[in-house]
Structures are given as structure tokens and as C-alpha cells.
Design a protein around this motif. Structure first.
Motif, PDB file in Angstrom:
ATOM      1  N   GLU A  84     -24.495 -16.276   0.117  1.00  0.00           N
ATOM      2  CA  GLU A  84     -23.159 -15.718   0.366  1.00  0.00           C
ATOM      3  C   GLU A  84     -22.140 -16.278  -0.630  1.00  0.00           C
ATOM      4  N   LYS A 114     -22.600 -14.495  -3.909  1.00  0.00           N
ATOM      5  CA  LYS A 114     -21.995 -13.157  -3.882  1.00  0.00           C
ATOM      6  C   LYS A 114     -20.480 -13.227  -4.081  1.00  0.00           C
ATOM      7  N   LYS A 115     -19.827 -14.174  -3.428  1.00  0.00           N
ATOM      8  CA  LYS A 115     -18.365 -14.333  -3.559  1.00  0.00           C
ATOM      9  C   LYS A 115     -17.991 -14.666  -5.004  1.00  0.00           C
ATOM     10  N   LYS A 156     -19.745 -14.004  -7.752  1.00  0.00           N
ATOM     11  CA  LYS A 156     -20.031 -12.871  -8.639  1.00  0.00           C
ATOM     12  C   LYS A 156     -19.059 -11.716  -8.420  1.00  0.00           C
ATOM     13  N   GLU A 157     -18.393 -11.672  -7.262  1.00  0.00           N
ATOM     14  CA  GLU A 157     -17.368 -10.651  -6.995  1.00  0.00           C
ATOM     15  C   GLU A 157     -16.034 -10.995  -7.658  1.00  0.00           C
ATOM     16  N   SER A 158     -15.860 -12.243  -8.069  1.00  0.00           N
ATOM     17  CA  SER A 158     -14.603 -12.703  -8.658  1.00  0.00           C
ATOM     18  C   SER A 158     -14.539 -12.351 -10.142  1.00  0.00           C
ATOM     19  N   SER A 159     -13.450 -11.705 -10.545  1.00  0.00           N
ATOM     20  CA  SER A 159     -13.314 -11.341 -11.955  1.00  0.00           C
ATOM     21  C   SER A 159     -13.221 -12.581 -12.842  1.00  0.00           C
ATOM     22  N   LYS A 216     -17.121 -14.573 -12.338  1.00  0.00           N
ATOM     23  CA  LYS A 216     -18.397 -13.842 -12.359  1.00  0.00           C
ATOM     24  C   LYS A 216     -19.349 -14.276 -13.468  1.00  0.00           C
ATOM     25  N   GLU A 238     -28.866 -10.742  -7.265  1.00  0.00           N
ATOM     26  CA  GLU A 238     -27.421 -10.851  -7.028  1.00  0.00           C
ATOM     27  C   GLU A 238     -26.710 -11.565  -8.184  1.00  0.00           C
TER      28      GLU A 238
END
Length: 148
Positions: free
Chosen positions: A89, A92-93, A95-98, A101, A123
Motif C-alpha cells: 500500500e 502504491k501511494k 507511485k501515485e505521487s507526481s 513516483k 506496481e
């Protein structure tokens, strides 16, 4: 085999890599910290995924934060199995951050579960390592960061 890796990100040879080490187990966290420091890494530790996100400026109350610690971190190494937020988790957080990532994330686990390994690699994990980590593991990890 205890290493599973994907494409690598590099830092310059004269830089001391800054690693954020995340593990809920104090002994494992101290071991990783000691091994990384022996390999000439600067280490910051966090006892869980939420603390790691806070440090990186991605905490629940930090969406518009000016905390830029994430840009100073060259790599994040996290345990997979932690209470509250798993390493997956956390991955994922990140990799979601610009902003974050492109920071390599390494997942550690004492369990060799192929589906878990595949899930993390898909992921965006840089590498999946089996615990307990050894000095040779950390040397290889640092070498990959610097593309030796």
C-alpha cells in the motif's frame, strides 16, 4: 534467488544515497539501518507506512505541504507486512505521487510468495528482497542504484 529487480534509477558516484527504511519491527529496522550505514548511505527510519508518508510529505494533512523530504530521498526500502498500511500500500501511494513516483522502492519480506513478489513488481517496485538482509544484499542494492 532472493532478488527480483526492475529498471534502475541512478545517483552520482560522489553522493551519499539517502534511504528511507520502513519496518514495524525495531530489530529488523535497526539491522537494515546498520547495513545501509555500513554501505555509506544516509538513513532515515520510520516504524510504519503512515510515518513514512508523513516524512515524505504525503500524510493525510499534508496534501498541500511544502515538506519536500521526498525529493531528498534516493530510495525507500520497506517491509511488506506491517500493521495499518502494508509495504504494498505504501508503494502504491508513492507511485501515485507526481513528486515521488521516480524514487526507487524496495520491498522486503521474510516470506517468498511469488504472487506477492509479482504484485509488487507490477506496481513499480524496484526490487523485492527476502529477509533477513545481509551486507552483500545491501551492497548489491547500492550498486544497482549507482549502476556499478
Amino acid at each position: 534467488m532472493d532478488f527480483y529487480s526492475s529498471s534502475s534509477s541512478t545517483i552520482s558516484a560522489h553522493e551519499e544515497p539517502h534511504v528511507l527504511a520502513v519496518d514495524d519491527n525495531l530489530i529488523d529496522r535497526k539491522l537494515v539501518e546498520k547495513l545501509l550505514k555500513k554501505s555509506s548511505c544516509k538513513v532515515t527510519t520510520a516504524e510504519n507506512g503512515l510515518r513514512a508518508l508523513e516524512y515524505l510529505g504525503l500524510g493525510a494533512n499534508q496534501e498541500h505541504s511544502t515538506n519536500n523530504n521526498g525529493s531528498k530521498v534516493n530510495m525507500i526500502i520497506t517491509d511488506y507486512c506491517m500493521p495499518g498500511m502494508t509495504g504494498y500500500e505504501l508503494l502504491k501511494k508513492i507511485k501515485e505521487s507526481s513528486i515521488l513516483k521516480d524514487v526507487p522502492v524496495v520491498i522486503m519480506s521474510s516470506e517468498n510468495i511469488p504472487t506477492r513478489i509479482d504484485q509488487c513488481m507490477e506496481e513499480g517496485a524496484q526490487m523485492f528482497m527476502l529477509k533477513p538482509l545481509k551486507h552483500s544484499d545491501v551492497k548489491r542494492l547500492r550498486c544497482q542504484l549507482m549502476q556499478c
